[in-house]
Design a protein around this motif. Structure first.
Motif, mmCIF file in Angstrom:
data_model
loop_
_atom_site.group_PDB
_atom_site.id
_atom_site.type_symbol
_atom_site.label_atom_id
_atom_site.label_comp_id
_atom_site.label_asym_id
_atom_site.label_seq_id
_atom_site.Cartn_x
_atom_site.Cartn_y
_atom_site.Cartn_z
ATOM 1 N N LEU A 131 33.940 43.045 32.978
ATOM 2 C CA LEU A 131 34.606 42.673 34.214
ATOM 3 C C LEU A 131 34.865 43.894 35.090
ATOM 4 O O LEU A 131 35.421 44.891 34.629
ATOM 5 N N LEU A 132 34.444 43.820 36.349
ATOM 6 C CA LEU A 132 34.716 44.877 37.321
ATOM 7 C C LEU A 132 36.016 44.627 38.073
ATOM 8 O O LEU A 132 36.825 45.539 38.254
ATOM 9 N N LEU A 133 36.174 43.398 38.541
ATOM 10 C CA LEU A 133 37.374 43.047 39.293
ATOM 11 C C LEU A 133 37.451 41.534 39.438
ATOM 12 O O LEU A 133 36.475 40.826 39.155
ATOM 13 N N LYS A 134 38.620 41.083 39.911
ATOM 14 C CA LYS A 134 38.837 39.643 40.077
ATOM 15 C C LYS A 134 39.779 39.398 41.249
ATOM 16 O O LYS A 134 40.610 40.250 41.586
ATOM 17 N N TYR A 135 39.636 38.233 41.850
ATOM 18 C CA TYR A 135 40.485 37.835 42.959
ATOM 19 C C TYR A 135 41.079 36.455 42.675
ATOM 20 O O TYR A 135 40.348 35.514 42.351
#
Lengths: 114, 115
Positions: B46-50
């Protein structure tokens, strides 16, 4: 750190064989998932499980079954392997059933059916 | 049903150049969006999440993404690419299903970096 392990990195099987792919997670996660990954198609969900002995079909369940007898282990079964099941198989797990929960992935098993 | 489109199959950039990977989603409710990276021979990370709030989210390895509801987009950016960023990148949207939820992934964008 969460660790998701898969029993084999590479596997070669013959057409018609019964194939078991094993996945184990060590963080007491409730949810576990099996995906297949093919070039140009991305990841497609085969099956998932949100509790022991519970399973739900994903987008491409045909030709596959799953088993979850213990919380930490989720097995993908190819009852009679076919060449069109040659693919990369990825297992994942997540803590709960929330939409926000990150999925943690194993390294994958590259299966070749000859 | 939800869907994710990554219009670029393969992108090549020079090391040190800026990067933008495109992602468009289709989902009827508030989307929960993710970017994952897969290095060669590895699983996804995972790099990022919103989820909500600030539409510009920061992730690991210097990546950021901007959520634009009006454009149904969630593009991934990095100001200066490093050779180690060469990998395949996947955008995903989470949706409720059968008492649980699932991720729907885009088909991925492969990034090559020229030294």
């Amino acid at each position: 750190d969460v660790k998701v392990t898969q029993s084999s990195r590479y596997l070669v099987k013959r057409t018609g064989e019964k194939v078991f792919l094993e996945c184990v997670q060590d963080m007491d996660h409730e949810n576990m998932f099996w995906y297949r990954q093919d070039p140009g198609l991305g990841l497609r969900l085969i099956y998932f499980s949100y509790d022991v002995k519970m399973k739900e079909k994903g987008d491409i369940p045909e030709g596959y079954s799953v088993s979850r007898e213990k919380k930490e282990r989720f097995s993908l079964i190819l009852e009679s392997a076919s060449t069109n099941q040659t693919s990369m198989y990825l297992c994942a797990s997540s803590l709960r059933q929330g939409l926000k929960d990150e999925q943690y992935f194993g390294p994958g098993t590259r299966l070749t059916v000859t | 049903a939800q869907s994710v489109t990554q219009p670029d199959i393969h992108i090549t950039v020079s090391e040190g150049a800026s990067l933008e990977l495109r992602c468009n989603y289709s989902y009827g409710a508030t989307p929960y969006l993710f970017w994952y990276v897969q290095s060669p021979g590895q699983g996804l990370q995972l790099l990022l999440k919103y989820f909500s709030g600030d539409t510009l989210v920061q992730g690991i390895k210097g990546f950021e993404a901007e959520f634009k509801r009006s454009q149904s987009s969630f593009n991934l950016r990095k100001p200066s690419v490093h050779w180690s960023d060469a990998a395949e990148y996947f955008c995903a949207v989470a949706a409720a299903r059968a008492g649980s939820y699932q991720l729907t992934f885009g088909k991925g964008t492969k990034l090559s970096v020229i030294p």
